[in-house]
Design an enzyme around this catalytic site. Structure first.
Site, PDB file in Angstrom:
ATOM      1  N   GLU A 180      38.661  44.809  44.467  1.00 23.91           N
ATOM      2  CA  GLU A 180      39.486  44.396  45.612  1.00 23.91           C
ATOM      3  C   GLU A 180      40.871  43.986  45.132  1.00 23.91           C
ATOM      4  O   GLU A 180      41.019  43.401  44.045  1.00 23.91           O
ATOM      5  CB  GLU A 180      38.806  43.229  46.335  1.00 23.91           C
ATOM      6  CG  GLU A 180      39.490  42.769  47.600  1.00 23.91           C
ATOM      7  CD  GLU A 180      38.652  41.723  48.350  1.00 23.91           C
ATOM      8  OE1 GLU A 180      37.415  41.865  48.364  1.00 23.91           O
ATOM      9  OE2 GLU A 180      39.251  40.785  48.902  1.00 23.91           O
ATOM     10  N   ASP A 222      44.266  42.063  46.878  1.00 24.32           N
ATOM     11  CA  ASP A 222      44.561  41.303  48.095  1.00 24.32           C
ATOM     12  C   ASP A 222      46.009  40.874  48.260  1.00 24.32           C
ATOM     13  O   ASP A 222      46.648  40.427  47.309  1.00 24.32           O
ATOM     14  CB  ASP A 222      43.741  40.003  48.119  1.00 24.32           C
ATOM     15  CG  ASP A 222      42.255  40.221  48.185  1.00 24.32           C
ATOM     16  OD1 ASP A 222      41.838  41.312  48.592  1.00 24.32           O
ATOM     17  OD2 ASP A 222      41.511  39.294  47.809  1.00 24.32           O
ATOM     18  N   GLU A 265      47.049  38.000  51.048  1.00 20.81           N
ATOM     19  CA  GLU A 265      46.591  37.091  52.098  1.00 20.81           C
ATOM     20  C   GLU A 265      47.736  36.147  52.454  1.00 20.81           C
ATOM     21  O   GLU A 265      48.311  35.502  51.577  1.00 20.81           O
ATOM     22  CB  GLU A 265      45.379  36.273  51.637  1.00 20.81           C
ATOM     23  CG  GLU A 265      44.133  37.109  51.412  1.00 20.81           C
ATOM     24  CD  GLU A 265      42.971  36.267  50.914  1.00 20.81           C
ATOM     25  OE1 GLU A 265      41.859  36.432  51.421  1.00 20.81           O
ATOM     26  OE2 GLU A 265      43.194  35.440  49.993  1.00 20.81           O
ATOM     27  N   THR A 322      47.870  36.223  46.408  1.00 18.94           N
ATOM     28  CA  THR A 322      47.436  37.500  45.853  1.00 18.94           C
ATOM     29  C   THR A 322      46.199  37.263  45.005  1.00 18.94           C
ATOM     30  O   THR A 322      46.048  36.214  44.373  1.00 18.94           O
ATOM     31  CB  THR A 322      48.537  38.144  44.993  1.00 18.94           C
ATOM     32  OG1 THR A 322      48.806  37.313  43.854  1.00 18.94           O
ATOM     33  CG2 THR A 322      49.819  38.333  45.808  1.00 18.94           C
ATOM     34  N   ASN A 323      45.324  38.256  45.001  1.00 14.06           N
ATOM     35  CA  ASN A 323      44.095  38.124  44.208  1.00 14.06           C
ATOM     36  C   ASN A 323      43.608  39.511  43.833  1.00 14.06           C
ATOM     37  O   ASN A 323      43.994  40.515  44.457  1.00 14.06           O
ATOM     38  CB  ASN A 323      43.017  37.372  44.999  1.00 14.06           C
ATOM     39  CG  ASN A 323      41.911  36.807  44.106  1.00 14.06           C
ATOM     40  OD1 ASN A 323      41.967  36.922  42.876  1.00 14.06           O
ATOM     41  ND2 ASN A 323      40.908  36.200  44.715  1.00 14.06           N
ATOM     42  N   ARG A 327      41.322  35.166  40.611  1.00  5.62           N
ATOM     43  CA  ARG A 327      42.562  35.474  39.887  1.00  5.62           C
ATOM     44  C   ARG A 327      43.764  35.315  40.832  1.00  5.62           C
ATOM     45  O   ARG A 327      44.626  36.179  40.909  1.00  5.62           O
ATOM     46  CB  ARG A 327      42.512  36.889  39.332  1.00  5.62           C
ATOM     47  CG  ARG A 327      41.431  37.138  38.283  1.00  5.62           C
ATOM     48  CD  ARG A 327      41.566  38.544  37.724  1.00  5.62           C
ATOM     49  NE  ARG A 327      40.645  38.806  36.650  1.00  5.62           N
ATOM     50  CZ  ARG A 327      39.516  39.493  36.779  1.00  5.62           C
ATOM     51  NH1 ARG A 327      39.181  39.978  37.967  1.00  5.62           N
ATOM     52  NH2 ARG A 327      38.724  39.708  35.739  1.00  5.62           N
ATOM     53  N   GLU A 328      43.828  34.201  41.511  1.00  6.80           N
ATOM     54  CA  GLU A 328      44.871  34.000  42.510  1.00  6.80           C
ATOM     55  C   GLU A 328      46.216  33.667  41.888  1.00  6.80           C
ATOM     56  O   GLU A 328      46.295  32.920  40.911  1.00  6.80           O
ATOM     57  CB  GLU A 328      44.483  32.875  43.475  1.00  6.80           C
ATOM     58  CG  GLU A 328      43.251  33.142  44.314  1.00  6.80           C
ATOM     59  CD  GLU A 328      41.986  32.595  43.689  1.00  6.80           C
ATOM     60  OE1 GLU A 328      42.001  32.282  42.472  1.00  6.80           O
ATOM     61  OE2 GLU A 328      40.978  32.469  44.407  1.00  6.80           O
ATOM     62  N   TRP A 340      39.940  26.051  54.250  1.00  4.82           N
ATOM     63  CA  TRP A 340      40.573  26.144  52.933  1.00  4.82           C
ATOM     64  C   TRP A 340      42.033  26.595  52.949  1.00  4.82           C
ATOM     65  O   TRP A 340      42.777  26.323  52.008  1.00  4.82           O
ATOM     66  CB  TRP A 340      39.800  27.112  52.024  1.00  4.82           C
ATOM     67  CG  TRP A 340      39.858  28.557  52.485  1.00  4.82           C
ATOM     68  CD1 TRP A 340      39.007  29.175  53.342  1.00  4.82           C
ATOM     69  CD2 TRP A 340      40.828  29.548  52.112  1.00  4.82           C
ATOM     70  NE1 TRP A 340      39.366  30.480  53.536  1.00  4.82           N
ATOM     71  CE2 TRP A 340      40.473  30.744  52.778  1.00  4.82           C
ATOM     72  CE3 TRP A 340      41.941  29.546  51.278  1.00  4.82           C
ATOM     73  CZ2 TRP A 340      41.223  31.911  52.658  1.00  4.82           C
ATOM     74  CZ3 TRP A 340      42.684  30.717  51.144  1.00  4.82           C
ATOM     75  CH2 TRP A 340      42.319  31.884  51.824  1.00  4.82           C
ATOM     76  N   GLY A 346      44.470  23.250  51.312  1.00  3.96           N
ATOM     77  CA  GLY A 346      43.084  23.100  50.874  1.00  3.96           C
ATOM     78  C   GLY A 346      42.127  22.727  51.978  1.00  3.96           C
ATOM     79  O   GLY A 346      41.040  22.189  51.708  1.00  3.96           O
ATOM     80  N   ARG A 370      40.149  24.594  36.027  1.00  2.00           N
ATOM     81  CA  ARG A 370      39.308  25.432  36.884  1.00  2.00           C
ATOM     82  C   ARG A 370      38.310  26.249  36.070  1.00  2.00           C
ATOM     83  O   ARG A 370      37.194  26.507  36.510  1.00  2.00           O
ATOM     84  CB  ARG A 370      40.201  26.366  37.699  1.00  2.00           C
ATOM     85  CG  ARG A 370      39.460  27.327  38.590  1.00  2.00           C
ATOM     86  CD  ARG A 370      40.430  28.224  39.333  1.00  2.00           C
ATOM     87  NE  ARG A 370      39.776  29.091  40.281  1.00  2.00           N
ATOM     88  CZ  ARG A 370      40.403  29.978  41.037  1.00  2.00           C
ATOM     89  NH1 ARG A 370      41.719  30.088  40.975  1.00  2.00           N
ATOM     90  NH2 ARG A 370      39.728  30.741  41.871  1.00  2.00           N
TER      91      ARG A 370
END
Length: 289
Positions: free
Chosen positions: A99, A101, A103, A117-118, A127-128, A193, A197, A275
């Site tokens: 995928e 992205d 968003e 973006t991911n 992987r944002e 989210w 957040g 993270r």
């Protein structure tokens, strides 16, 4: 100094635009509504997605593609759009899906939109990279492009590259190059989210929310199963997105990329050691330009 930098960026953009060849597509011929059809509409080159308390809406392409340049003109939800997400992305199916992205995370009135973006490879995401947009994306249509070839993926906003993900598969880093992906658009409520957040909830007094899409173009290799991998990855003239000139950004594009990242990037997974429990993903140590 800021004025000089802005003038430089404008000149670089003008230098890049003449090299872009557009091939028009048509939403009504190329895509169909997948859910929330009672909220959405496709007419010719126009797609409108709507969100209210009952449902969001979405559409996807009739075909899958492997490599190419896919773009849309998008006008986002005006006013208080906090809690909403408008998306344009490529995706395969299944637990091992790939995928790519775009968003767009809504915000309260007067605050800048965030573009998230991911990338997922073999079902693995996280992987944002996130950016503030440097213009009002609700006032007019802007171009968002995903350029994907065997060497790299580049996310473009109005011809400005904002992110690059290069192919380091020969070093054990997964890259999406074996599955065709369909083009998707969607609008949904993600106030658990999306905005700060999840601290800011959707204000339904502003509903229905509408995002508009125009001029969908998929200049890409049609995916017909595993037998088409070599064909789609080849350097034949029809696959212009695979040509040597598109194997990496040129110097002007790299300057634009660095300008965007320096001034508008607000999150990078590669700097979020907490993270990943101190184990930063291996591609973060590679050259992404």
């Amino acid at each position: 100094m800021a004025k000089f930098e802005n003038m430089l960026v404008a000149l670089l953009i003008c230098a890049l635009i003449p090299n872009i060849t557009h091939v028009d597509a048509n939403f009504s011929k190329s895509m169909y509504l997948t859910w929330g059809a009672q909220h959405a509409s496709i007419l010719g080159e126009d797609l409108h997605l709507v969100l209210d308390r009952t449902s969001g809406s979405a559409a996807q392409s009739k075909r899958s593609f492997l490599f190419g340049s896919t773009e849309m003109l998008i006008k986002l939800i005006p006013g208080n759009s906090a809690g909403t997400v408008t998306a344009f992305y490529l995706s395969s199916t299944g637990s091992q899906h790939d995928e790519i992205d775009f968003e767009f995370l809504g915000n309260t009135t007067g605050q800048p939109y965030i573009v998230n973006t991911n990338i997922y490879t073999r079902g693995k995401g996280s992987r944002e990279q996130r950016f503030f947009l440097w213009f009002d994306p609700t006032a007019d249509f802007h171009n968002y492009t995903i350029h994907w070839n065997p060497t790299e993926i580049v996310w473009f906003v109005d011809s400005l590259p904002i992110r690059v993900f290069r192919n380091y598969e020969n070093e054990g880093i997964a890259y999406p190059n074996k599955q065709g992906m369909r083009v998707h658009t969607s609008l949904w409520n993600a106030d658990n989210w999306a905005t700060r957040g999840g601290h800011v909830k959707t204000n339904w007094k502003g509903a229905p929310f509408k995002a508009s899409f125009y001029h969908f173009r998929a200049r890409a290799c049609k995916w017909n199963g595993a037998v088409s991998i070599n064909q789609c990855a080849s350097n034949i003239p029809a696959n212009w997105w695979n040509s040597p000139v598109h194997k990496q950004l040129n110097h002007a594009q790299m300057r634009l990329l660095n300008w965007v990242r320096k001034n508008f990037m607000i999150y990078d997974y590669c700097t979020d050691a907490k993270r990943f429990n101190g184990h930063i993903p291996p591609e973060c140590f590679k050259t992404q330009f």
